[in-house]
Design a protein around this motif. Structure first.
Motif, PDB file in Angstrom:
ATOM      1  N   SER A  10       0.819  -1.212   0.000  1.00  0.00           N
ATOM      2  CA  SER A  10       0.000   0.000   0.000  1.00  0.00           C
ATOM      3  C   SER A  10       0.850   1.258   0.000  1.00  0.00           C
ATOM      4  CB  SER A  10      -0.902   0.012   1.237  1.00  0.00           C
ATOM      5  OG  SER A  10      -0.124   0.121   2.423  1.00  0.00           O
TER       6      SER A  10
ATOM      7  N   ARG B  23       3.582   5.331   4.541  1.00  0.00           N
ATOM      8  CA  ARG B  23       4.064   6.705   4.606  1.00  0.00           C
ATOM      9  C   ARG B  23       4.588   7.175   3.247  1.00  0.00           C
ATOM     10  NH1 ARG B  23       2.389  10.732   6.792  1.00  0.00           N
ATOM     11  NH2 ARG B  23       2.762  11.738   4.809  1.00  0.00           N
TER      12      ARG B  23
ATOM     13  N   ARG C 119       1.629   8.258   1.135  1.00  0.00           N
ATOM     14  CA  ARG C 119       1.086   9.540   1.572  1.00  0.00           C
ATOM     15  C   ARG C 119       2.005  10.700   1.179  1.00  0.00           C
ATOM     16  NH1 ARG C 119      -3.393   9.457   4.511  1.00  0.00           N
ATOM     17  NH2 ARG C 119      -4.075   7.491   5.469  1.00  0.00           N
ATOM     18  N   THR C 120       3.312  10.494   1.303  1.00  0.00           N
ATOM     19  CA  THR C 120       4.263  11.534   0.894  1.00  0.00           C
ATOM     20  C   THR C 120       4.121  11.828  -0.598  1.00  0.00           C
ATOM     21  OG1 THR C 120       5.823  10.912   2.627  1.00  0.00           O
ATOM     22  CG2 THR C 120       6.713  12.130   0.751  1.00  0.00           C
TER      23      THR C 120
ATOM     24  N   LEU D  17       1.434  11.260  -2.583  1.00  0.00           N
ATOM     25  CA  LEU D  17       0.154  11.893  -2.884  1.00  0.00           C
ATOM     26  C   LEU D  17       0.139  13.355  -2.461  1.00  0.00           C
ATOM     27  CD1 LEU D  17      -2.315   9.028  -1.864  1.00  0.00           C
ATOM     28  CD2 LEU D  17      -1.582   9.659  -4.176  1.00  0.00           C
ATOM     29  N   GLU D  18       0.664  13.647  -1.290  1.00  0.00           N
ATOM     30  CA  GLU D  18       0.671  15.028  -0.809  1.00  0.00           C
ATOM     31  C   GLU D  18       1.586  15.901  -1.647  1.00  0.00           C
ATOM     32  OE1 GLU D  18       1.515  14.448   3.335  1.00  0.00           O
ATOM     33  OE2 GLU D  18      -0.364  13.337   3.616  1.00  0.00           O
TER      34      GLU D  18
ATOM     35  N   ILE E 130      -5.985   4.492   2.378  1.00  0.00           N
ATOM     36  CA  ILE E 130      -5.118   5.663   2.223  1.00  0.00           C
ATOM     37  C   ILE E 130      -5.663   6.592   1.146  1.00  0.00           C
ATOM     38  CG2 ILE E 130      -2.834   6.425   1.440  1.00  0.00           C
ATOM     39  CD1 ILE E 130      -1.687   3.887   2.775  1.00  0.00           C
ATOM     40  N   ILE E 131      -5.977   6.047  -0.023  1.00  0.00           N
ATOM     41  CA  ILE E 131      -6.430   6.876  -1.140  1.00  0.00           C
ATOM     42  C   ILE E 131      -7.743   7.565  -0.803  1.00  0.00           C
ATOM     43  CG2 ILE E 131      -7.199   6.813  -3.551  1.00  0.00           C
ATOM     44  CD1 ILE E 131      -5.227   4.370  -3.854  1.00  0.00           C
TER      45      ILE E 131
ATOM     46  N   SER F 182      -8.795   8.556   1.943  1.00  0.00           N
ATOM     47  CA  SER F 182      -8.678   9.557   2.998  1.00  0.00           C
ATOM     48  C   SER F 182      -8.415  10.959   2.450  1.00  0.00           C
ATOM     49  CB  SER F 182      -7.566   9.166   3.977  1.00  0.00           C
ATOM     50  OG  SER F 182      -6.283   9.288   3.377  1.00  0.00           O
ATOM     51  N   TYR F 183      -8.148  11.075   1.143  1.00  0.00           N
ATOM     52  CA  TYR F 183      -7.898  12.372   0.521  1.00  0.00           C
ATOM     53  C   TYR F 183      -9.136  12.773  -0.290  1.00  0.00           C
ATOM     54  CZ  TYR F 183      -3.012  11.694   1.759  1.00  0.00           C
ATOM     55  OH  TYR F 183      -1.820  11.499   2.450  1.00  0.00           O
TER      56      TYR F 183
END
Length: 563
Positions: A252, A255, A258-259, A261-262, A314-315, A317-318
């Motif tokens: 997945s 971290r 997430r890094t 995507l952000e 994770i996806i 959550s945005y």
């Protein structure tokens, strides 16, 4: 199976034991009863054709004898809709393949240090895709030798007995010059546009590297983001509406994901200095965890599904990514197609397609649960040239003989239209399979769809342990059909140890490594998706049809009802 056992009119009731109780099944074997109800009046939205994606480490196999043959077979499943992802498209070398290795020699530098581009091998790869009705899911990588900050050693000589990390050589390092890296990508995309046309290339996917959160990338996360930004900017400069995404991370991504995507949503772009990086799709990988227990294979379906759930979590959550297409860029029972070992013995036979049926159905469920716009689940399996028959690799074919797993994709390709509500009292609940897999009672479930005057019901009988067990006596009822009273036509396709299975046919021959032409043709015939008996008539009354059949452990059935 005798036709009389296969087809049952809706006006005939068959009394079965309560689900879980043993009764006599096919050929006198013990069986347990399972009731499956498919409601044609409860559509659940379009059936996602997520199966259309495939891939391999070794791109050069694609234009070799059996590679061409297999690509053509994949392309025929859904012409223009099947995608292929390959590693090593920018790797330096003369195109000679090896396990976990491929090359195109696309980039080098002359004695003055000036770039030299050669598209010959890349063209051969993509031309073969195009001729097969397949489109590229382009992985931009790996690093050409003359661009790598650490070019030596470069080509590895990995074997299945070596440590996996021996593959991470000079191709896995950052570029010595990011502008030259970007120029290589820009020229490549422009070349593809000139050769295949912008309308065609707009349909491709473009992503950077493979699993940059593990050893495939020997730089830092920030260096990967820079590599990614320069490459994606180059793609978009060459074709402004190209479809770009990523990061095709291992698992997945946690971290790392997430890094990434952000950064794409709000970070400073390393190439342009502007905010953000274009992101048309998000991709990650998910693998199972089989083991060898007491001399047999025990699959790890729960590990793969939990990884997918975490990736979806994770996806989702945005908020900015709501509705973005998601691709599971490698979606497999385990992580190494070229590896061998006792825990991988499931690959040649009926276990592999049955696992795929059971897992893909749960992937649909997880996508619904998390509101994910799931576009694909890519099977990282192709073929290996010049290897022994059924050598134990994760592949779709062996020396031109398609394995049973190929037939599950044939089944998937036949299904279309609206997904229908399907309930089975023999199916392990989603929360149960996520927690512990299928380790006690078997998983007998269904995936169904309908389009026009035809309905498809896929039924599987799965267990994590590759051991014999009683058959499932399935009582399937279709209700809510859009026709009240009619005579329907039923076709029943089967994958099991005896049907659609070239591997067991090869074993019955004595496992020849040099099969005669007659034996080879017999294996070709055995590899094809087989009907279980002849198609026959079935009564539909009050919008209902009932069908009874026995399904052996690790068997898969597709029932096609037309009216």
């Amino acid at each position: 199976m005798h036709k009389g056992l296969l087809l049952r009119s809706s006006v005939i009731s068959i009394v079965l034991a309560v689900s879980g109780g043993l009764i006599l099944g096919q050929e006198g074997r013990q069986a347990f009863g399972v009731r499956v109800v498919v409601d044609a009046a409860r559509p659940m939205g379009p059936l996602r054709r997520i199966w259309r994606f495939f891939g391999a480490d070794e791109p050069n196999y694609g234009y070799m004898k059996y590679g061409r043959q297999l690509l053509a077979a994949l392309g025929r499943l859904a012409p223009g809709q099947v995608y292929f992802r390959a590693h090593n498209l920018l790797t330096s070398g003369d195109g000679t393949p090896a396990l976990k290795w491929g090359s195109t020699g696309v980039y080098s530098e002359d004695s003055n240090g000036s770039p030299v581009y050669d598209w010959t091998i890349l063209d051969r790869i993509f031309d073969t895709y195009q001729q097969s009705g397949i489109r590229p899911y382009v992985e931009i990588g790996f690093m050409p030798k003359d661009l790598s900050i650490r070019p030596e050693p470069y080509q590895h000589h990995w074997t299945p007995t070596a440590r996996y990390d021996q593959i991470y050589t000079g191709w896995a390092y950052p570029p010595k010059d990011y502008n030259r890296w970007a120029d290589l990508v820009y020229r490549w995309v422009r070349h593809c546009v000139d050769r295949y046309g912008p309308q065609e290339v707009r349909n491709w996917y473009w992503e950077v590297w493979n699993e940059a959160n593990i050893g495939y990338w020997q730089g830092s996360t920030e260096e990967f983001l820079k590599l990614h930004d320069y490459a994606i900017d180059a793609v978009r400069r060459a074709l402004p509406d190209a479809r770009v995404g990523g990061p095709d991370c291992a698992g997945s991504g946690g971290r790392f994901m997430r890094t990434f995507l952000e950064h794409c949503l709000a970070g400073t772009n390393h190439a342009t200095g502007k905010t953000g990086t274009p992101l048309d799709f998000v991709s990650f990988h998910a693998k199972g965890a089989p083991s060898s227990v007491g001399g047999h294979v025990r699959m790890g379906i729960a590990a793969q599904l939990r990884t997918i759930e975490e990736g979806f979590r994770i996806i989702s959550s945005y908020q900015q990514l709501k509705g973005i297409p998601v691709i599971i860029g490698e979606c497999d029972p385990e992580g190494c197609a070229a590896c061998q070992g006792p825990q991988l013995a499931y690959r040649n036979g009926a276990m592999y397609p049955c696992y795929t049926a059971a897992s893909f159905a749960r992937i649909h469920d997880l996508a619904d649960l998390y509101g994910i716009n799931l576009e694909g689940a890519l099977t990282w399996a192709f073929e290996f040239e010049d290897q022994p028959y059924f050598a134990g690799f994760r592949s779709l074919a062996s020396n031109g003989i398609e394995k049973p797993v190929m037939n599950i994709f044939r089944i998937f390709s036949m299904m279309s239209g609206q997904r229908l509500a399907a309930e089975s009292d023999g199916q392990v609940p989603l929360e149960g399979i996520l927690k512990e897999g299928v380790r006690s009672r078997p998983d007998v479930g269904a995936l169904a769809s309908m389009a026009g005057s035809r309905a498809w019901v896929l039924v599987w009988h799965y267990h994590d342990d590759d051991l014999p067990g009683p058959d499932a006596r399935v009582e399937l009822e279709l209700v809510g059909l859009p026709v009240a009273n009619a005579q329907g036509l039923l076709e029943h396709y089967r994958i099991d140890h005896q049907h659609s299975n070239a591997y067991t046919a090869w074993q019955r021959m004595g496992s020849p490594q040099l099969p005669s032409p007659e034996q080879y043709q017999q294996l070709v015939e055995a590899s094809r998706l087989a009907l279980l008996g002849q198609p026959g008539n079935i009564g539909i009354a009050d919008g209902k049809a009932r069908i009874s059949f026995d399904l052996p452990r690790h068997g898969v059935s597709l029932l096609v009802l037309s009216w």
